[in-house]
Enzyme design. Structure first.
Site, mmCIF file in Angstrom:
data_model
loop_
_atom_site.group_PDB
_atom_site.id
_atom_site.type_symbol
_atom_site.label_atom_id
_atom_site.label_comp_id
_atom_site.label_asym_id
_atom_site.label_seq_id
_atom_site.Cartn_x
_atom_site.Cartn_y
_atom_site.Cartn_z
ATOM 1 N N LEU A 86 57.899 42.726 37.470
ATOM 2 C CA LEU A 86 58.052 41.674 36.461
ATOM 3 C C LEU A 86 57.135 41.906 35.269
ATOM 4 O O LEU A 86 57.434 41.492 34.145
ATOM 5 C CB LEU A 86 57.737 40.305 37.073
ATOM 6 C CG LEU A 86 58.694 39.792 38.148
ATOM 7 C CD1 LEU A 86 58.148 38.514 38.782
ATOM 8 C CD2 LEU A 86 60.071 39.527 37.552
ATOM 9 N N GLY A 89 49.543 43.911 34.098
ATOM 10 C CA GLY A 89 48.407 43.253 33.465
ATOM 11 C C GLY A 89 47.134 44.030 33.716
ATOM 12 O O GLY A 89 47.132 45.047 34.429
ATOM 13 N N GLY A 90 46.049 43.555 33.131
ATOM 14 C CA GLY A 90 44.778 44.232 33.299
ATOM 15 C C GLY A 90 44.273 44.202 34.726
ATOM 16 O O GLY A 90 43.481 45.045 35.137
ATOM 17 N N GLY A 92 46.451 43.963 37.503
ATOM 18 C CA GLY A 92 47.403 44.450 38.480
ATOM 19 C C GLY A 92 48.837 44.362 38.007
ATOM 20 O O GLY A 92 49.118 44.112 36.836
ATOM 21 N N THR A 93 49.755 44.594 38.955
ATOM 22 C CA THR A 93 51.191 44.584 38.670
ATOM 23 C C THR A 93 51.842 43.436 39.428
ATOM 24 O O THR A 93 51.510 43.184 40.591
ATOM 25 C CB THR A 93 51.835 45.916 39.093
ATOM 26 O OG1 THR A 93 51.176 46.990 38.411
ATOM 27 C CG2 THR A 93 53.314 45.945 38.745
ATOM 28 N N VAL A 94 52.761 42.747 38.769
ATOM 29 C CA VAL A 94 53.456 41.612 39.386
ATOM 30 C C VAL A 94 54.885 42.017 39.729
ATOM 31 O O VAL A 94 55.599 42.586 38.890
ATOM 32 C CB VAL A 94 53.470 40.388 38.449
ATOM 33 C CG1 VAL A 94 54.184 39.212 39.122
ATOM 34 C CG2 VAL A 94 52.051 39.982 38.075
ATOM 35 N N ASP A 204 40.924 34.547 31.420
ATOM 36 C CA ASP A 204 41.844 35.475 30.751
ATOM 37 C C ASP A 204 43.018 34.705 30.153
ATOM 38 O O ASP A 204 44.185 35.023 30.396
ATOM 39 C CB ASP A 204 42.339 36.537 31.730
ATOM 40 C CG ASP A 204 42.958 37.758 31.035
ATOM 41 O OD1 ASP A 204 42.725 37.929 29.823
ATOM 42 O OD2 ASP A 204 43.664 38.531 31.702
#
Length: 350
Positions: A86, A89-90, A92-94, A204
């Site tokens: 989806l 990001g800084g 991790g991955t979603v 963040d």
């Protein structure tokens, strides 16, 4: 001839024995590897405070939080198939996934602060009890891995960042919609700062961490950089985390995350909503690369309208746009005393 048959049979028997030994050895290897893997999972589970969470779940039947196994998460995402990503990001991955017949968003984090590993379970307990319509709900986590994975409710309309910066041709975001998104995001942050117990600093805040549902209602997400407010006078000092362009200069200097840091970042989001411009433009001249710096400069020169998105520049809305610009300016003030006023302004607006 008989001797040849005997030798042949002996060779066959020896070969069969070797094959049998290989199978037995492989079987022992598999058993040992599974045992080692199980021990490693248990180590990670204990390290991340899994037993604390389990006790809480057992003692409170109404506790809406689930600890998922590594196998469940892998199956739910088709082994983290890239087709299910989806966003990145800084932290991790979603991935989009399915767990217990429910569509969810699963965040596979990159790293976790060593000093926070033991507190992870306790922090999950607090975050899981956040109940606000404008904050993405944490449904559970997976602790059988080196870096815990978080499971969130799935929000279908993507991020505010994509909505602002990758608008479909012919699409338009009205001023009313932008202000509603800003208002609801501010309410969410005010809730974290003042109503959560203990208070939570997001760490963040940015347009990529504000999701939009099917009705374009804002949902603040991603607590990968969040910390709980300190309970004593010693401020928790950490490595500066966050996203370039949104970071509070005071936070970068002191390494101390506070509610004012979130307010500063929210001010940058307000600028995105007003201007539809990137927060950092590397193609622009050096003095104009930072949207916040450029905005403060044009405000001083009374040329704010030069930055406002043409889509919302309507005569009837000028007074409202100027009011929002002034609020953004308050959020972006950098000295401590002024920062206190920007915090109060944001909470008042929320």
């Amino acid at each position: 001839m008989r001797e040849c048959h005997l030798n042949g049979a002996l060779l066959i028997g020896t070969g069969a024995s070797i094959v049998a030994l290989l199978f037995i050895g492989f079987g022992i290897y598999v058993v040992l590897e599974r045992r080692n893997l199980s021990k490693l999972k248990q180590k990670y589970f204990q390290q991340h405070g899994g037993w604390i969470l389990l006790e809480k779940i057992k003692s409170n039947q109404g506790f809406g939080f689930t600890i998922f196994t590594k196998q469940q998460v892998e199956q739910g995402t088709s082994n983290f198939d890239s087709a299910n990503i989806l966003g990145h990001g800084g932290h991790g991955t979603v991935y989009r996934g399915t767990l217990r017949d429910q569509t969810v968003a699963i965040k596979k984090c990159k790293i976790v602060d060593e000093s926070r590993k033991k507190e992870f379970g306790k922090e999950m307990l607090i975050l899981s009890q956040i109940n606000h319509k404008n904050i993405v709900k944490i449904l559970g986590c997976c602790l059988e891995v080196e870096v815990p994975m978080l499971v969130y409710e799935f929000i279908p309309n993507g991020t505010l960042y994509d909505t602002i910066h990758y608008k479909m041709q012919g699409s338009r975001i009205s001023l009313a919609t932008r202000l509603r998104i800003a208002h609801k995001s501010a309410e969410a942050l005010a809730y974290l700062h003042t109503s959560a117990s203990p208070p939570i600093f997001h760490g963040d805040v940015k347009s990529a961490n504000i999701l939009l549902d099917q009705n374009y209602m804002a949902k603040v997400s991603d607590f990968g950089a969040s910390i709980l407010a300190p309970t004593d006078e010693v401020q928790f000092v950490t490595i500066v985390q966050g996203t370039c362009g949104y970071l509070d200069p005071e936070y970068m200097q002191s390494c101390q995350l506070t509610d004012k840091s979130d307010v500063y970042s929210f001010g940058v989001v307000l600028l995105e909503l007003l201007t539809s411009k990137p927060v950092i433009d590397f193609d622009a001249p050096k003095e104009e690369r930072s949207l916040s710096s450029r905005f403060l400069s044009v405000m001083e020169e009374n040329k704010m309208l030069e930055l406002v998105d043409d889509e919302i520049k309507h005569e009837d809305d000028m007074e409202l746009i100027r009011a929002v610009a002034e609020l953004a300016k308050e959020c972006l003030r950098m000295t401590y005393d002024e920062g206190s006023s920007r915090r109060a302004s944001s909470n008042h607006q929320a």
